[in-house]
Write a protein that holds these residues in place. Structure first.
Motif, PDB file in Angstrom:
ATOM      1  N   ALA A  93       9.076  -5.177  -8.355  1.00  0.00           N
ATOM      2  CA  ALA A  93       9.274  -4.075  -7.174  1.00  0.00           C
ATOM      3  C   ALA A  93       8.231  -3.135  -7.381  1.00  0.00           C
ATOM      4  O   ALA A  93       7.352  -2.407  -6.438  1.00  0.00           O
ATOM      5  CB  ALA A  93      10.726  -3.450  -7.096  1.00  0.00           C
ATOM      6  N   ARG A  94       7.951  -2.606  -8.728  1.00  0.00           N
ATOM      7  CA  ARG A  94       6.939  -1.480  -8.806  1.00  0.00           C
ATOM      8  C   ARG A  94       5.343  -2.184  -8.663  1.00  0.00           C
ATOM      9  O   ARG A  94       4.788  -1.466  -7.982  1.00  0.00           O
ATOM     10  CB  ARG A  94       6.883  -0.959 -10.505  1.00  0.00           C
ATOM     11  N   MET A  95       5.148  -3.315  -8.882  1.00  0.00           N
ATOM     12  CA  MET A  95       4.020  -3.889  -8.437  1.00  0.00           C
ATOM     13  C   MET A  95       3.963  -4.283  -7.073  1.00  0.00           C
ATOM     14  O   MET A  95       2.882  -3.941  -6.381  1.00  0.00           O
ATOM     15  CB  MET A  95       3.745  -5.247  -9.285  1.00  0.00           C
ATOM     16  N   ALA A  96       4.872  -4.465  -6.397  1.00  0.00           N
ATOM     17  CA  ALA A  96       4.827  -4.783  -4.868  1.00  0.00           C
ATOM     18  C   ALA A  96       4.578  -3.180  -4.275  1.00  0.00           C
ATOM     19  O   ALA A  96       3.853  -3.255  -3.189  1.00  0.00           O
ATOM     20  CB  ALA A  96       5.996  -5.210  -4.510  1.00  0.00           C
ATOM     21  N   LEU A  97       5.329  -2.245  -4.565  1.00  0.00           N
ATOM     22  CA  LEU A  97       4.989  -1.096  -3.965  1.00  0.00           C
ATOM     23  C   LEU A  97       3.791  -0.622  -4.518  1.00  0.00           C
ATOM     24  O   LEU A  97       2.963   0.143  -3.453  1.00  0.00           O
ATOM     25  CB  LEU A  97       6.165   0.041  -4.681  1.00  0.00           C
ATOM     26  N   GLU A 102      -1.664   0.552  -1.964  1.00  0.00           N
ATOM     27  CA  GLU A 102      -2.841   0.594  -2.164  1.00  0.00           C
ATOM     28  C   GLU A 102      -3.601  -0.164  -0.646  1.00  0.00           C
ATOM     29  O   GLU A 102      -4.501   0.382   0.047  1.00  0.00           O
ATOM     30  CB  GLU A 102      -3.487  -0.606  -3.036  1.00  0.00           C
ATOM     31  N   ARG A 103      -2.844  -0.873  -0.132  1.00  0.00           N
ATOM     32  CA  ARG A 103      -3.101  -1.439   1.403  1.00  0.00           C
ATOM     33  C   ARG A 103      -3.086  -0.206   2.366  1.00  0.00           C
ATOM     34  O   ARG A 103      -3.750  -0.001   3.188  1.00  0.00           O
ATOM     35  CB  ARG A 103      -2.186  -2.526   1.906  1.00  0.00           C
ATOM     36  N   TRP A 104      -2.087   0.649   2.129  1.00  0.00           N
ATOM     37  CA  TRP A 104      -2.018   1.744   2.913  1.00  0.00           C
ATOM     38  C   TRP A 104      -3.173   2.738   2.766  1.00  0.00           C
ATOM     39  O   TRP A 104      -3.459   3.166   4.086  1.00  0.00           O
ATOM     40  CB  TRP A 104      -0.509   2.286   2.761  1.00  0.00           C
ATOM     41  N   ARG A 105      -3.337   2.978   1.776  1.00  0.00           N
ATOM     42  CA  ARG A 105      -4.687   3.981   1.245  1.00  0.00           C
ATOM     43  C   ARG A 105      -5.710   3.238   2.094  1.00  0.00           C
ATOM     44  O   ARG A 105      -6.615   4.221   2.651  1.00  0.00           O
ATOM     45  CB  ARG A 105      -4.740   4.152   0.061  1.00  0.00           C
ATOM     46  N   ALA A 106      -6.150   2.000   2.090  1.00  0.00           N
ATOM     47  CA  ALA A 106      -7.340   1.484   2.638  1.00  0.00           C
ATOM     48  C   ALA A 106      -6.994   1.472   4.095  1.00  0.00           C
ATOM     49  O   ALA A 106      -8.187   1.560   4.780  1.00  0.00           O
ATOM     50  CB  ALA A 106      -7.431  -0.022   2.037  1.00  0.00           C
ATOM     51  N   ARG A 107      -6.123   1.279   4.658  1.00  0.00           N
ATOM     52  CA  ARG A 107      -6.102   1.356   5.960  1.00  0.00           C
ATOM     53  C   ARG A 107      -6.267   2.685   6.527  1.00  0.00           C
ATOM     54  O   ARG A 107      -6.756   2.830   7.511  1.00  0.00           O
ATOM     55  CB  ARG A 107      -4.594   0.839   6.411  1.00  0.00           C
TER      56      ARG A 107
END
Length: 116
Positions: A93-97, A102-107
């Motif tokens: 769960a920590r890795m998925a979060l 990371e995807r959110w920041r890139a977006r």
């Protein structure tokens, strides 16, 4: 007036290790509990019940505004103290979060670059 870091040092100048003392104390208590089979069973049942209850409450609170996932992770951390599957699930769960963040920041950076 004492130095700003005065509360962090022991009288002999060494840094205090409050969490180390707490960990040693809790491991001693756990060792005493493990010596008595009935007490160990009772401890594990109580720990499982508390952890499962916290995870359940967290899952109920997930769709509501508030710290639902944080409560779920806290319950998994409690269960992870005794169960390997809960530790593995918490690591996953920590890795998925982290991947999601990371995807959110890139977006967000792509949107900022486009000016929208």
């Amino acid at each position: 007036m004492p130095a700003p870091d005065a509360h962090r040092a022991a009288p002999d100048g060494r840094p205090r290790r409050r969490w180390g003392r707490l960990a040693r104390g809790s491991s001693r208590v756990r060792a005493v509990i493990k010596r008595r089979r009935w007490l160990d069973t009772l401890y594990r049942v109580a720990l499982t019940a508390v952890g499962a209850l916290i995870v359940g409450i967290g899952l109920i609170l997930v769709p509501l505004p508030g710290p639902g996932w944080l409560i779920v992770f806290f319950g998994l951390a409690i269960l992870g103290t005794e169960f390997h599957w809960a530790r593995r699930l918490l690591v996953w769960a920590r890795m998925a979060l982290a991947r999601f963040a990371e995807r959110w920041r890139a977006r967000r950076s792509r949107r900022a670059a486009l000016g929208t």
